[in-house]
Design an enzyme around this catalytic site. Sequence first.
Site, short mmCIF file in Angstrom:
data_model
loop_
_atom_site.label_atom_id
_atom_site.label_comp_id
_atom_site.label_asym_id
_atom_site.label_seq_id
_atom_site.Cartn_x
_atom_site.Cartn_y
_atom_site.Cartn_z
N LYS A 63 1.10 -1.18 -0.14
CA LYS A 63 0.14 -0.35 -0.23
C LYS A 63 0.98 1.30 0.05
O LYS A 63 1.33 2.66 0.83
CB LYS A 63 -0.71 -0.44 1.74
CG LYS A 63 -2.01 -1.11 1.34
CD LYS A 63 -3.02 -1.23 2.34
CE LYS A 63 -3.69 -2.44 2.89
NZ LYS A 63 -4.75 -2.12 1.24
N CYS A 64 2.07 0.75 -0.55
CA CYS A 64 2.60 1.96 -0.84
C CYS A 64 2.66 2.46 -2.27
O CYS A 64 3.02 2.01 -3.14
CB CYS A 64 4.76 1.36 -0.55
SG CYS A 64 5.71 2.74 -1.02
N GLY A 65 3.04 4.27 -2.68
CA GLY A 65 3.51 4.88 -3.93
C GLY A 65 4.95 4.59 -4.45
O GLY A 65 4.14 4.24 -5.41
N THR A 67 4.78 0.46 -4.37
CA THR A 67 4.10 -0.08 -4.91
C THR A 67 4.31 -0.95 -6.79
O THR A 67 4.53 -1.73 -6.40
CB THR A 67 3.04 -0.21 -3.92
OG1 THR A 67 2.62 -0.46 -2.65
CG2 THR A 67 2.24 -2.28 -4.53
#
Length: 190
Positions: A63-65, A67
């Site tokens: 759930k990361c920018g 990803t």
Amino acid sequence: MKNFVKNLFLFVIIIFLNQSYADGEKNMKNSIYDLTVKDINGKEIKLSDYKGKVLMIVNVASKCGFTPQYEGLQKIYEKYKDKGFEILAFPCNDFGGQEPGTNEEIKEFCSTNYNVTFKLFDKIKILGENKSPLYHRLINSDNVEKGDVKWNFEKFLVDKNGNIRARFRSKVKPESEEIITELEKLLQEK
């Protein structure tokens, strides 16, 4: 004279042993082959099992920018895996709680969304007192910039002998010229 020769001999032995110990300590600080980790299924894996391979070790999150870098990781894995390259991905929830899932959920996410076929490992801590021994070694190597990992998708390259050789921050994409140049160089080394 006998005492002098005896003392000189002892002095030389002590210097030799001290240097050998220091060399051994330095090698251990820069190599990962003495470490064991768990894969995403909980199986113990000796990193020495990867002798002869070039490794990219990366902390990942769902759930990361960053990803979408899973896609780039998969692309370079497919391109170089038959040349002796492996990616070791370690899920981590240390940055903004961006990897809250269980190992099963992480496997499902990676498979469903990015068709990941490279090796996934057990979720680990890479910051603080409970930091993984692997990450302690990576961030303290004399061969790369020292200091804590700053965010998800930071990448480390390890040569065929287990030596930490390069470090790339999160913003550097896996398929970037910077990484590919270093990766190809390491693949060419004996």
